[in-house]
Design an enzyme around this catalytic site. Structure first.
Site, short mmCIF file in Angstrom:
data_model
loop_
_atom_site.label_atom_id
_atom_site.label_comp_id
_atom_site.label_asym_id
_atom_site.label_seq_id
_atom_site.Cartn_x
_atom_site.Cartn_y
_atom_site.Cartn_z
N ASP A 86 0.81 -1.22 0.00
CA ASP A 86 0.00 0.00 0.00
C ASP A 86 0.85 1.27 0.00
OD1 ASP A 86 -2.18 -1.60 0.09
OD2 ASP A 86 -3.00 -0.80 1.97
N ASP A 87 0.21 2.36 -0.42
CA ASP A 87 0.65 3.75 -0.23
C ASP A 87 1.69 4.25 -1.22
OD1 ASP A 87 -1.04 3.69 1.89
OD2 ASP A 87 0.51 3.65 3.44
N HIS A 137 -5.90 3.04 -4.49
CA HIS A 137 -5.87 3.29 -3.05
C HIS A 137 -6.33 4.72 -2.75
CE1 HIS A 137 -4.88 1.96 0.92
NE2 HIS A 137 -3.85 2.78 1.11
N HIS A 141 -5.30 9.22 -0.23
CA HIS A 141 -5.30 8.39 0.98
C HIS A 141 -6.41 8.82 1.93
CE1 HIS A 141 -3.62 6.03 4.37
NE2 HIS A 141 -3.04 5.32 3.40
N HIS A 238 3.64 -2.56 3.08
CA HIS A 238 3.72 -1.19 2.57
C HIS A 238 5.04 -0.96 1.85
CE1 HIS A 238 0.71 -0.94 5.79
NE2 HIS A 238 0.19 0.09 5.12
#
Length: 707
Positions: A86-87, A137, A141, A238
């Site tokens: 993620d991210d 995603h 965020h 991540h």
């Protein structure tokens, strides 16, 4: 004054261009601020009530397909981990994660934010090129549980555009930020999942959270990632949002250990057997995506440029302060050492007047009160529509001559006065200016040097009451006074102010008189004299008190004319840069300084201030604060010195910090509009200022008995 009838185009139209430029810069910087903020730690949020969440969903797997009428929960196959990150993408950590995956020959799904995808489109293409999968995603965020329907659509659509612009793809895979396992779903989260399904999105939560965002250590990450049973699961890690060295190290241990235990790793679609989750974006989305990626790239470049401009502006401010202070020190020493013989020649003071009824009497009386004798006064009434001429006639002073003419402009009025004068030395004074008794004597003193063709006096603000008057008083004392000292030392004076200046009549007539083809006749005349080989000097003791504009509108008109006229004069005398002698000093010293510090930097200043403001919001506040502090110090030091040299009380300098927020911005905009007007080829009319007659000396001045 002159009636310029040719209007093409209207100067007001340039505000559209200026506003558009500033708006474009603001949008690009806002985009940069958005994408540069970086993802926050993807920690899970406390779950609330789960009344509406079906028990089967809470007990099911991490992949939730609510795109149809019935909710489907596809699970990864047994002994299969859907590896997800993620991210990202992150320019530092994503490549390292990709290298680790390549080293172990496994693939994963990367849930990226739209902001980061638009910022680093090359990394999106690299992820796909290495055989991995991309998921959405959100753009920034954002927590979709708290977002409304519109915000949710914007967040998802923003990432769709970024992915289409970066790699030409579309994806239906979505992982809501701050999500956890299905068992943690509450009512707001379930509503968000149903909304995503209705929008054609396939929601991917996680079965196993490594909690690597906490950076608990490699051992702990590996322990958290190890499944408790042989059932397939979605594993959350991540590749951005902070230091991910522990994540990379954990991959190098986790993948071999679990692979040795019979586990296989795959993407979400590969592990679950879902097809059609990723495809090519349509043409419209691609075009929009290209525009978004280009805008984000431009915002990054602009932010970098403005960051350097902040530094450059600070450096230039320091250098300018050093130059001005050094030359001021030299000028003060020269002034003390210079012993010129007194000049006793008769002097004519020429006063061009257009609607100066309010102050013309005070001007004439102050001239006649001069301690230099004899002084003759020629008032040229340039077609005034008020009682200016009548006031002069009513005074009936013997040494005052009134000339009436049709309105032809200030240069024509000055030329009429020059033609009528019978003395070699002439002083030109505006009709709103009051002289001290020693001003005429002081301003003609440098003519003892036969090489001097003109002398600049020391113009001071007479109506300095109120905040606007105080700001102009500060500007006159600091800018006009210190700059003229510097120009004097460097022998490149660009302007003898219209408020008070002395000239050799023969030198001016040899040029054909005062030029009428610019709106800054004083600058044009000064540069023409230097082009003709004459020296132009500054005399601090020749003080003249002028009436400054009393309103912001009047100030704008005055400075707009000054700046535009200065640009005209610079262009007219541009060949001075390749000449020798006095002309060369003007061309290679005075004009470059004038353009750099009075045109170029003011043109850039609003954008630099905007960058400083964004710096505060982007976490670069120490740099922005340092820039502001340097600028303030660079203003205050010359201010104190200039006020001391002019024997002025320091009290008005208390208004200096506030001046930077209002007055300085106004001056910047004046320069910008003047440049735009000049580039567009528009012609400005002469803006006549309204006079109030409030200009006074520090002490009363009246005519001598002989007057």
């Amino acid at each position: 004054m002159p009636d310029h009838r040719r209007r093409a185009p209207s100067p007001r139209a340039h505000w559209v261009l200026l506003a558009s430029a500033l708006a474009a810069v603001a949008v690009l910087l806002a985009l940069h601020l958005l994408v540069d903020a970086g993802p926050r730690a993807d920690e899970t949020m406390p779950a609330g009530a789960a009344v509406t969440v079906p028990d089967g969903v809470r007990a099911g797997g991490a992949v939730i397909d609510a795109r149809g009428g019935q909710v489907v929960l596809p699970r990864p196959r047994d002994k299969t981990l859907a590896l997800t990150f993620d991210d990202g993408p992150d320019p530092g950590w994503t490549p390292r994660v990709l290298d680790a995956l390549d080293a172990h020959h496994v693939h994963a799904t990367f849930f990226v934010t739209g902001a980061r995808a638009a910022r680093y489109p090359g990394l999106i293409r690299e992820i796909l090129a290495r055989g991995h999968e991309i998921g959405n995603h959100t753009a920034t965020h954002s927590d979709l549980r708290a977002d409304g329907e519109l915000r949710t659509k914007l967040e998802l659509r923003g990432t769709d555009l970024a992915l289409a612009g970066a790699a030409g793809i579309s994806t239906s895979l979505v992982r809501p930020p701050y999500s956890a396992t299905p068992r943690a779903l509450d009512d707001p989260a379930w509503a968000a999942v149903r909304g995503l399904g209705a929008d054609g999105r396939l929601v991917v939560l996680s079965d196993v959270d490594t909690e690597d965002w906490r950076r608990p250590g490699v051992d702990r990450i590996v322990a958290n990632a190890t499944p408790a049973s042989g059932r397939g699961a979605v594993l959350l890690m991540h590749d951005a949002g902070g230091d991910r060295s522990e994540t990379v190290a954990a991959l190098d241990r986790l993948v071999p250990e679990l692979s040795g235990a019979g586990w296989r790793f795959d993407t979400v679609t590969g592990a679950t057997g879902i097809s059609g989750a990723t495809g090519e974006a349509d043409t419209v989305t691609r075009v929009g995506g290209w525009a978004l990626v280009a805008a984000v790239g431009a915002g990054g470049v602009l932010a970098a440029v403005l960051r350097w401009l902040l530094i450059a502006a600070g450096v230039l401010a320091v250098l300018r302060t050093i130059l001005v202070l050094v030359t001021t020190a030299v000028h003060v020493r020269r002034g003390g050492a210079r012993r010129l013989p007194p000049v006793r020649e008769p002097v004519t003071v020429i006063v061009p007047a257009y609607n100066e009824e309010a102050g013309i009497e005070a001007t004439i009386r102050s001239i006649l009160a001069s301690d230099h004798h004899p002084v003759w006064v020629i008032v040229v009434d340039d077609g005034s529509t008020d009682g200016t001429a009548e006031v002069v006639e009513r005074l009936s002073f013997r040494r005052v001559r009134l000339i009436r003419q049709r309105n032809a402009g200030k240069p024509a009025a000055l030329n009429a006065g020059l033609a009528a004068a019978r003395t070699e030395l002439v002083v030109m004074v505006d009709g709103d200016t009051v002289l001290e008794p020693g001003t005429v004597r002081a301003v003609i003193r440098p003519f003892a040097d036969p090489a001097v063709g003109a002398v600049s006096g020391n113009a001071k603000v007479g109506n300095r009451g109120g905040l606007l008057g105080r700001w102009q008083h500060i500007e006159y004392v600091i800018g006009f006074n210190l700059d003229r000292r510097m120009y004097d030392v460097l022998e490149c004076m660009p302007t003898v102010p219209g408020a008070v200046g002395a000239f050799r009549r023969s030198a001016v007539l040899a040029l054909g008189g005062v030029g009428e083809d610019t709106l800054a006749e004083d600058t044009d005349l000064t540069m023409a004299l230097e082009q003709d080989g004459w020296r132009v000097v500054y005399e601090q003791g020749a003080r003249a008190w002028t009436e400054a504009p009393a309103t912001l509108g009047q100030l704008w008109k005055q400075r707009y004319r000054w700046c535009y006229g200065t640009l005209q004069a610079v262009w007219k005398h541009r060949r001075a840069i390749v000449r020798r002698g006095a002309a060369g000093r003007l061309g290679r010293r005075g004009i470059p300084y004038l353009l750099l510090f009075q045109v170029v930097l003011p043109m850039l200043a609003p954008f630099v201030d905007l960058a400083a403001l964004f710096g505060v919001f982007t976490g670069d506040w120490p740099i922005a604060l340092a820039y502001w502090a340097v600028f303030q110090v660079m203003q205050l030091i010359p201010g104190v010195i200039a006020f001391r040299l002019d024997r002025e009380p320091l009290g008005p300098l208390a208004a200096l910090p506030l001046q930077q927020f209002v007055y300085r911005q106004l001056m910047y905009l004046v320069v910008i509009q003047s440049v735009m007007t000049a580039v567009a080829g528009a012609r400005l009319p002469w803006h006549k200022l309204h006079r109030t007659g409030q200009n006074t000396l520090p002490r009363p001045v009246g005519p001598t008995r002989s007057a």
